[in-house]
Motif scaffolding. Structure first.
Motif, PDB file in Angstrom:
ATOM      1  N   ARG A 168      52.788  53.291  34.462  1.00  0.00           N
ATOM      2  CA  ARG A 168      53.316  52.415  35.663  1.00  0.00           C
ATOM      3  C   ARG A 168      52.575  52.317  36.804  1.00  0.00           C
ATOM      4  O   ARG A 168      52.131  51.304  37.412  1.00  0.00           O
ATOM      5  N   ASP A 169      52.123  53.578  37.262  1.00  0.00           N
ATOM      6  CA  ASP A 169      51.169  53.690  38.314  1.00  0.00           C
ATOM      7  C   ASP A 169      49.991  53.128  38.224  1.00  0.00           C
ATOM      8  O   ASP A 169      49.408  52.509  38.931  1.00  0.00           O
ATOM      9  N   LEU A 170      49.297  53.379  36.966  1.00  0.00           N
ATOM     10  CA  LEU A 170      47.955  52.792  36.597  1.00  0.00           C
ATOM     11  C   LEU A 170      48.033  51.280  36.692  1.00  0.00           C
ATOM     12  O   LEU A 170      47.231  50.560  37.192  1.00  0.00           O
ATOM     13  N   LEU A 171      49.259  50.654  36.198  1.00  0.00           N
ATOM     14  CA  LEU A 171      49.363  49.228  36.129  1.00  0.00           C
ATOM     15  C   LEU A 171      49.490  48.654  37.589  1.00  0.00           C
ATOM     16  O   LEU A 171      48.854  47.594  37.845  1.00  0.00           O
ATOM     17  N   GLN A 172      50.062  49.330  38.451  1.00  0.00           N
ATOM     18  CA  GLN A 172      50.243  48.950  39.785  1.00  0.00           C
ATOM     19  C   GLN A 172      48.760  49.084  40.337  1.00  0.00           C
ATOM     20  O   GLN A 172      48.456  48.214  41.419  1.00  0.00           O
ATOM     21  N   ASP A 173      48.225  50.137  40.465  1.00  0.00           N
ATOM     22  CA  ASP A 173      46.698  50.210  40.966  1.00  0.00           C
ATOM     23  C   ASP A 173      45.914  49.291  40.351  1.00  0.00           C
ATOM     24  O   ASP A 173      45.034  48.552  41.062  1.00  0.00           O
ATOM     25  N   TRP A 174      45.923  48.919  39.134  1.00  0.00           N
ATOM     26  CA  TRP A 174      45.230  47.851  38.464  1.00  0.00           C
ATOM     27  C   TRP A 174      45.316  46.545  39.165  1.00  0.00           C
ATOM     28  O   TRP A 174      44.409  45.832  39.510  1.00  0.00           O
ATOM     29  N   LEU A 175      46.771  46.138  39.359  1.00  0.00           N
ATOM     30  CA  LEU A 175      46.952  44.980  39.931  1.00  0.00           C
ATOM     31  C   LEU A 175      46.540  44.805  41.650  1.00  0.00           C
ATOM     32  O   LEU A 175      46.100  43.667  41.884  1.00  0.00           O
ATOM     33  N   VAL A 176      46.533  45.942  42.187  1.00  0.00           N
ATOM     34  CA  VAL A 176      46.019  45.967  43.600  1.00  0.00           C
ATOM     35  C   VAL A 176      44.622  45.812  43.562  1.00  0.00           C
ATOM     36  O   VAL A 176      43.992  44.833  44.319  1.00  0.00           O
ATOM     37  N   LYS A 177      43.801  46.658  42.532  1.00  0.00           N
ATOM     38  CA  LYS A 177      42.420  46.226  42.254  1.00  0.00           C
ATOM     39  C   LYS A 177      42.300  44.774  42.181  1.00  0.00           C
ATOM     40  O   LYS A 177      41.069  44.269  42.857  1.00  0.00           O
ATOM     41  N   LEU A 178      42.804  44.138  41.133  1.00  0.00           N
ATOM     42  CA  LEU A 178      42.662  42.756  40.888  1.00  0.00           C
ATOM     43  C   LEU A 178      42.842  41.951  42.161  1.00  0.00           C
ATOM     44  O   LEU A 178      42.109  40.973  42.525  1.00  0.00           O
ATOM     45  N   ALA A 179      43.890  42.103  42.873  1.00  0.00           N
ATOM     46  CA  ALA A 179      44.144  41.224  44.150  1.00  0.00           C
ATOM     47  C   ALA A 179      43.234  41.405  45.196  1.00  0.00           C
ATOM     48  O   ALA A 179      43.038  40.582  45.798  1.00  0.00           O
ATOM     49  N   ARG A 180      42.454  42.525  45.144  1.00  0.00           N
ATOM     50  CA  ARG A 180      41.591  42.913  46.194  1.00  0.00           C
ATOM     51  C   ARG A 180      40.155  42.197  45.823  1.00  0.00           C
ATOM     52  O   ARG A 180      39.280  41.842  46.450  1.00  0.00           O
ATOM     53  N   GLY A 181      40.063  42.054  44.531  1.00  0.00           N
ATOM     54  CA  GLY A 181      38.568  41.367  44.030  1.00  0.00           C
ATOM     55  C   GLY A 181      38.836  39.734  44.166  1.00  0.00           C
ATOM     56  O   GLY A 181      39.506  39.035  43.252  1.00  0.00           O
ATOM     57  N   VAL A 182      38.363  39.211  45.378  1.00  0.00           N
ATOM     58  CA  VAL A 182      38.256  38.018  45.550  1.00  0.00           C
ATOM     59  C   VAL A 182      37.595  36.975  44.597  1.00  0.00           C
ATOM     60  O   VAL A 182      36.268  37.402  44.539  1.00  0.00           O
ATOM     61  N   ASP A 183      38.136  36.031  44.033  1.00  0.00           N
ATOM     62  CA  ASP A 183      37.411  35.056  43.067  1.00  0.00           C
ATOM     63  C   ASP A 183      36.437  35.621  42.108  1.00  0.00           C
ATOM     64  O   ASP A 183      35.299  35.233  41.616  1.00  0.00           O
ATOM     65  N   THR A 184      36.959  36.880  41.527  1.00  0.00           N
ATOM     66  CA  THR A 184      35.897  37.200  40.555  1.00  0.00           C
ATOM     67  C   THR A 184      36.331  36.736  39.144  1.00  0.00           C
ATOM     68  O   THR A 184      35.490  36.756  38.232  1.00  0.00           O
ATOM     69  N   LEU A 185      37.708  36.209  38.950  1.00  0.00           N
ATOM     70  CA  LEU A 185      37.776  35.479  37.470  1.00  0.00           C
ATOM     71  C   LEU A 185      37.235  34.136  37.626  1.00  0.00           C
ATOM     72  O   LEU A 185      37.135  33.547  36.355  1.00  0.00           O
ATOM     73  N   ASP A 186      36.667  33.524  38.512  1.00  0.00           N
ATOM     74  CA  ASP A 186      36.142  32.190  38.410  1.00  0.00           C
ATOM     75  C   ASP A 186      35.144  32.063  37.432  1.00  0.00           C
ATOM     76  O   ASP A 186      34.780  31.004  36.862  1.00  0.00           O
ATOM     77  N   LYS A 187      34.307  33.162  37.519  1.00  0.00           N
ATOM     78  CA  LYS A 187      33.147  33.047  36.773  1.00  0.00           C
ATOM     79  C   LYS A 187      33.178  33.956  35.358  1.00  0.00           C
ATOM     80  O   LYS A 187      32.258  34.105  34.441  1.00  0.00           O
ATOM     81  N   VAL A 188      34.250  34.108  35.187  1.00  0.00           N
ATOM     82  CA  VAL A 188      34.815  34.928  33.925  1.00  0.00           C
ATOM     83  C   VAL A 188      34.841  33.921  32.536  1.00  0.00           C
ATOM     84  O   VAL A 188      35.645  32.995  32.702  1.00  0.00           O
ATOM     85  N   GLU A 189      34.160  34.235  31.600  1.00  0.00           N
ATOM     86  CA  GLU A 189      34.473  33.124  30.340  1.00  0.00           C
ATOM     87  C   GLU A 189      35.655  33.502  29.571  1.00  0.00           C
ATOM     88  O   GLU A 189      36.322  32.466  29.144  1.00  0.00           O
ATOM     89  N   ASN A 190      35.922  34.823  29.303  1.00  0.00           N
ATOM     90  CA  ASN A 190      37.040  35.155  28.594  1.00  0.00           C
ATOM     91  C   ASN A 190      38.102  36.231  29.373  1.00  0.00           C
ATOM     92  O   ASN A 190      37.841  37.466  29.670  1.00  0.00           O
TER      93      ASN A 190
END
Length: 73
Positions: A32-54
C-alpha cells in the motif's frame, strides 16, 4: 496532473499496480505504501500521459520499476 485524472488512473489501474507491488513487498502495508508513492510520482509527472500510446502498459512499467527501485534500497 488534474485530480480527476489521478482518480481515474486509480480507479482503472490501482488493483493491477497493487498486484505488482505485492509481489515485491513482504506485507500488504508495504504494498500500500508503494501504491501511494506510485500515485504521488504520477501526480508530479505533469502531462506525461499525453504522449503515451498504451496507458496501462506505461503505468504498469512505471509501477514495476518503482517496485524494483524500492527493493534495491
Amino acid at each position: 496532473m488534474q485530480r480527476s485524472e489521478l482518480e481515474r488512473i486509480y480507479d482503472e489501474h490501482a488493483s493491477c499496480a497493487f498486484s505488482i507491488f505485492r509481489r515485491f513487498a513482504t506485507c500488504d502495508a508495504d504494498a500500500r505504501d508503494l501504491l501511494q508513492d506510485w500515485l504521488v510520482k504520477l501526480a508530479r509527472g505533469v502531462d506525461t500521459l499525453d504522449k503515451v500510446e498504451n496507458e496501462r502498459a506505461y503505468l504498469m512499467r512505471v509501477a514495476y520499476r518503482h517496485a524494483v527501485d524500492w527493493t534495491r534500497r
